[in-house]
Design an enzyme around this catalytic site. Structure first.
Site, PDB file in Angstrom:
ATOM      1  N   TRP A 182      16.253  31.244 -44.448  1.00  0.00           N
ATOM      2  CA  TRP A 182      16.902  31.532 -43.155  1.00  0.00           C
ATOM      3  C   TRP A 182      17.591  30.225 -42.806  1.00  0.00           C
ATOM      4  O   TRP A 182      16.930  29.229 -42.505  1.00  0.00           O
ATOM      5  CB  TRP A 182      15.862  31.915 -42.114  1.00  0.00           C
ATOM      6  CG  TRP A 182      16.421  32.319 -40.796  1.00  0.00           C
ATOM      7  CD1 TRP A 182      17.219  33.403 -40.546  1.00  0.00           C
ATOM      8  CD2 TRP A 182      16.247  31.673 -39.535  1.00  0.00           C
ATOM      9  NE1 TRP A 182      17.532  33.470 -39.215  1.00  0.00           N
ATOM     10  CE2 TRP A 182      16.963  32.425 -38.567  1.00  0.00           C
ATOM     11  CE3 TRP A 182      15.561  30.547 -39.114  1.00  0.00           C
ATOM     12  CZ2 TRP A 182      17.000  32.077 -37.225  1.00  0.00           C
ATOM     13  CZ3 TRP A 182      15.599  30.194 -37.775  1.00  0.00           C
ATOM     14  CH2 TRP A 182      16.313  30.951 -36.859  1.00  0.00           C
ATOM     15  N   GLU A 224       9.773  43.881 -21.992  1.00  0.00           N
ATOM     16  CA  GLU A 224       9.363  44.047 -23.393  1.00  0.00           C
ATOM     17  C   GLU A 224      10.087  45.232 -24.032  1.00  0.00           C
ATOM     18  O   GLU A 224      10.556  45.143 -25.171  1.00  0.00           O
ATOM     19  CB  GLU A 224       7.856  44.215 -23.484  1.00  0.00           C
ATOM     20  CG  GLU A 224       7.309  44.500 -24.861  1.00  0.00           C
ATOM     21  CD  GLU A 224       7.633  43.443 -25.907  1.00  0.00           C
ATOM     22  OE1 GLU A 224       8.088  42.333 -25.514  1.00  0.00           O
ATOM     23  OE2 GLU A 224       7.481  43.727 -27.110  1.00  0.00           O
ATOM     24  N   LYS A 236      10.525  36.237 -38.276  1.00  0.00           N
ATOM     25  CA  LYS A 236       9.252  36.658 -37.688  1.00  0.00           C
ATOM     26  C   LYS A 236       8.611  35.552 -36.875  1.00  0.00           C
ATOM     27  O   LYS A 236       8.078  35.786 -35.806  1.00  0.00           O
ATOM     28  CB  LYS A 236       8.276  37.103 -38.783  1.00  0.00           C
ATOM     29  CG  LYS A 236       6.913  37.544 -38.258  1.00  0.00           C
ATOM     30  CD  LYS A 236       7.024  38.730 -37.322  1.00  0.00           C
ATOM     31  CE  LYS A 236       5.687  39.141 -36.747  1.00  0.00           C
ATOM     32  NZ  LYS A 236       5.807  40.151 -35.678  1.00  0.00           N
TER      33      LYS A 236
HETATM   34  C1  AGP Z   1       9.145  39.723 -30.532  1.00  0.00           C
HETATM   35  O1  AGP Z   1       9.339  41.041 -31.004  1.00  0.00           O
HETATM   36  C2  AGP Z   1       9.890  38.687 -31.343  1.00  0.00           C
HETATM   37  N1  AGP Z   1       9.591  38.795 -32.714  1.00  0.00           N
HETATM   38  C3  AGP Z   1       9.748  37.293 -30.773  1.00  0.00           C
HETATM   39  O2  AGP Z   1      10.180  37.323 -29.429  1.00  0.00           O
HETATM   40  C4  AGP Z   1       8.319  36.680 -30.809  1.00  0.00           C
HETATM   41  O3  AGP Z   1       7.500  37.342 -29.875  1.00  0.00           O
HETATM   42  C5  AGP Z   1       8.423  35.198 -30.412  1.00  0.00           C
HETATM   43  O4  AGP Z   1       9.232  34.535 -31.356  1.00  0.00           O
HETATM   44  C6  AGP Z   1       7.058  34.505 -30.315  1.00  0.00           C
HETATM   45  O5  AGP Z   1       6.417  34.527 -31.567  1.00  0.00           O
HETATM   46  P1  AGP Z   1       4.832  34.144 -31.631  1.00  0.00           P
HETATM   47  O6  AGP Z   1       4.109  35.170 -30.811  1.00  0.00           O
HETATM   48  O7  AGP Z   1       4.489  34.196 -33.073  1.00  0.00           O
HETATM   49  O8  AGP Z   1       4.686  32.762 -31.043  1.00  0.00           O
END
Ligand code: AGP
Length: 610
Positions: free
Chosen positions: A74, A482, A605
């Site tokens: 990425w 959300e 992710k």
């Molecule tokens: C949520 O669907 C996203 N993938 C993103 O907002 C995620 O919640 C955020 O990057 C925080 O990640 P974490 O909970 O692993 O810290």
């Protein structure tokens, strides 16, 4: 964020690397590559695109070797080109490097190396590492050359390194980017996460910041940057490889939405005694401290931040503790006013989010106690927190967070019960009602999933809309946020979440006959009647109303075009149920649009870069 994997074995490793990378692609899929050492020679194959696309061109499985590295990218430094794909090599093409993270001082290092005659072919920070190791290699062993290179680097890295002059050795190092070592049978592994090597081993060592590992097929040793060996605990992970696969679902996201009853049940398991809550030994915070807390500050990003908003509601309403939620990315640059009577809670699925990690480190400078609510055992944020409460959602592979979110709410609810009991802000009957309430959630959640067909019909009607609004009040306002985020990140449709009352302060100008408006309106004594009024306001302007309502509600179906029912539960618990129809709606709309749901464009992710 990128995914890295490495294997040193008694057998050929190309298939293990390939399968591992296919499990790691959720971490990045701009480009992909592998390298092997065979007969004292380093071979590299890489290309732009996803694993399957590049495989069709280079046929990774044709490559042979008993030691190799894999990488899916990425991009952070340097565009998406073949030259910028990993692995990267030195001038003599004898050192192969894969990297996840950012080398902050790569420009000055590159300048120094060019002055010494090194020739570069990419714009990446990672290529500097290969040349730096080569520059250090002139006098001795590869391990020393790597160690000396690491000492010159500033920034974050999870590294895999091969050297053609030491064909049986795989070297790894980590600093602020996740990296695990897997202990196999006549083979050893490194990987960015556990699921990517789970089919080969469940014996895992978590590398800490500033550590190096030297692996051969029969041995795995860990060292600090002074070369001193460190004995590390080998964790036995109880996720089976199956759990990390799709189990017949079309996408990980759908599987993980449907796993929520099980994930919540696992998260509650063993923590609900007759009339109180107990957390396992890793919890790390004493009753005395918990009674003394005067304030709670929650740090998180994205979906976890939305969970924090609901946690704030629970803690203030039920445990009577002042609480506030901060975007971790903002908090870390603020001069926070934290005292020793403050508890800081970091909510994070991955335990690796760079902004949340940095914000937590900032908070720790004030000497506060810290608690992590996290889904990944042994992840970086859990290891710098005083206490940890794990969600037990199992591996969450889909980029869009679903089961991690609802299990975070379950943990925050349990923690609130614990505090309310210790601080006597609720009586025994109220505590008992709360415990009975959450015990029912897994089954009630299943009944919401059974409404999936109704939700699919909505998706069929509205998948081609370009905008939508999500509205809720009180504990359902964060659910509106959300739901909007879910739709945005998997379908690419623009969506906004708002407090329902906020509509009349501007956003109502957006309402017309083409605007789907999602109301999250379970029945409650606080704001239900006000929400009915908001629905009327939107209806009067022709908006298309989709509502989440409590089973048995007869008012809302008269006003809404579509109503999805959730079972009756306690007010703060309703958020765990009301988010599920929104998860499914986002999923079905994205699926109808043919989106790459588990790996949406531009996303990763776990955002381990700032
Ligand atoms: C949520 O669907 C996203 N993938 C993103 O907002 C995620 O919640 C955020 O990057 C925080 O990640 P974490 O909970 O692993 O810290």
């Amino acid at each position: 964020m990128c995914g890295i994997i490495g294997v040193v074995s008694a057998n050929n490793v190309s298939e293990t690397l390939f399968n591992g990378l296919s499990n790691l692609e959720y971490r990045g899929y701009d480009s992909v590559g592998m390298c092997f050492i065979k007969n004292g020679k380093l071979t590299v194959r890489k290309g732009v695109g996803k694993l399957e696309e590049v495989h069709r061109k280079v046929n990774f499985l044709k490559l042979k070797g008993s030691i190799g590295l894999g990488h899916c990218r990425w991009s952070t430094h340097g565009g998406v080109t073949e030259n910028n794909a990993h692995p990267h090599v030195d001038c003599r093409k004898r050192i192969g490097v894969v990297h996840n993270g950012i080398i902050e001082n790569y420009s000055e290092l590159k300048e120094m190396l060019i002055k010494k005659g090194h020739r570069f072919y990419s714009q990446t920070d990672t290529e500097v590492i290969a040349h730096l190791i080569e520059d250090n290699l002139k006098n001795g062993k590869i391990e020393d050359a790597v160690r000396n290179a690491l000492k010159k680097m500033e920034g974050s890295y999870a590294l895999g390194i091969l050297f053609a002059g030491s064909p049986g050795k795989l070297i790894a190092a980590r600093n602020e980017s996740p990296l695990v070592v897997g202990i196999g049978d006549n083979e050893n592994f490194i990987a960015s996460d556990v699921p990517s090597i789970l089919s080969r081993t469940n014996k895992i060592i978590y590398l800490e910041d500033g550590e190096m590992a030297v692996l051969t097929k029969n041995e795995a040793k860990t060292f600090d940057l002074d070369g001193k060996e460190k004995k590390k605990k080998v964790h036995e992970i109880n996720w089976n490889a199956e759990a990390a696969q799709k189990s017949g679902y079309k996408h990980f996201m759908l599987k993980e939405i449907y796993e929520q009853p099980r994930a919540i049940a696992d998260t509650l398991n063993g923590r609900l005694e007759n009339n109180h809550v107990v957390f396992e030994e890793e919890f790390g915070l004493t009753d005395g401290f918990l009674k003394s807390i005067k304030r709670i500050v929650i740090l998180a990003c994205g979906t976890s931040w939305h969970a924090g908003l609901i946690g704030e509601f629970m803690l203030e309403e039920l445990a009577k503790i002042p609480a506030e939620v901060e975007y971790a990315s903002e908090f870390r640059y603020r001069h926070a006013l934290l005292g020793k009577d403050t508890l800081v809670i970091a909510i994070t699925q991955s335990g690796e989010t760079a902004d949340t990690m940095a914000a937590l480190k900032e908070a720790k400078k004030y000497g506060v106690k810290t608690l992590a609510v996290c889904n990944v055992i042994g992840s970086s944020i859990t290891r710098i927190s005083d206490g940890v409460i794990y969600t037990r959602a199992g591996p969450e592979i889909g980029v869009a967070s679903t089961k991690a979110f609802t299990t975070q709410l379950a943990v925050l609810y349990l923690f609130t019960i614990l505090l309310a009991k210790l601080r006597k802000t609720l009586n025994e009957k109220q505590i008992k009602d709360m415990i009975n309430g959450i015990r029912k959630i897994p089954l009630q959640l299943q009944s919401v999933l059974d409404e999936d067909n109704e939700i699919l019909k909505c998706a069929e009607l509205y998948y081609n809309k370009q905008n939508s609004l999500y509205l809720g009040r009180g504990v359902n306002f964060p659910i509106a946020l959300e739901g909007a985020l879910k739709l945005k990140e998997v379908s690419y449709i623009h969506a906004e979440g708002y407090p329902a009352a906020e509509m009349k302060h501007g956003p109502i100008a957006l309402i017309d006959k083409s605007m789907p408006v999602m109301f999250i309106a379970p029945h409650d004594i606080f704001t239900y009647k006000k929400v009915l009024g908001n629905i009327e306001e939107v209806k009067a302007r022709g908006g298309i109303i989709i509502a989440v309502a409590t089973a048995g509600d007869t008012e809302i179906p008269k006003k809404a075009k579509h109503t999805i029912f959730i079972p009756k539960t306690l007010y703060t618990l309703s958020s765990i149920l009301s988010v599920v129809p929104l998860q499914l709606l986002a999923y079905h709309i994205a699926d109808r649009l043919g989106r790459d749901i588990d790996k949406p464009r531009n996303l990763a992710k776990s955002v381990v870069v700032e």
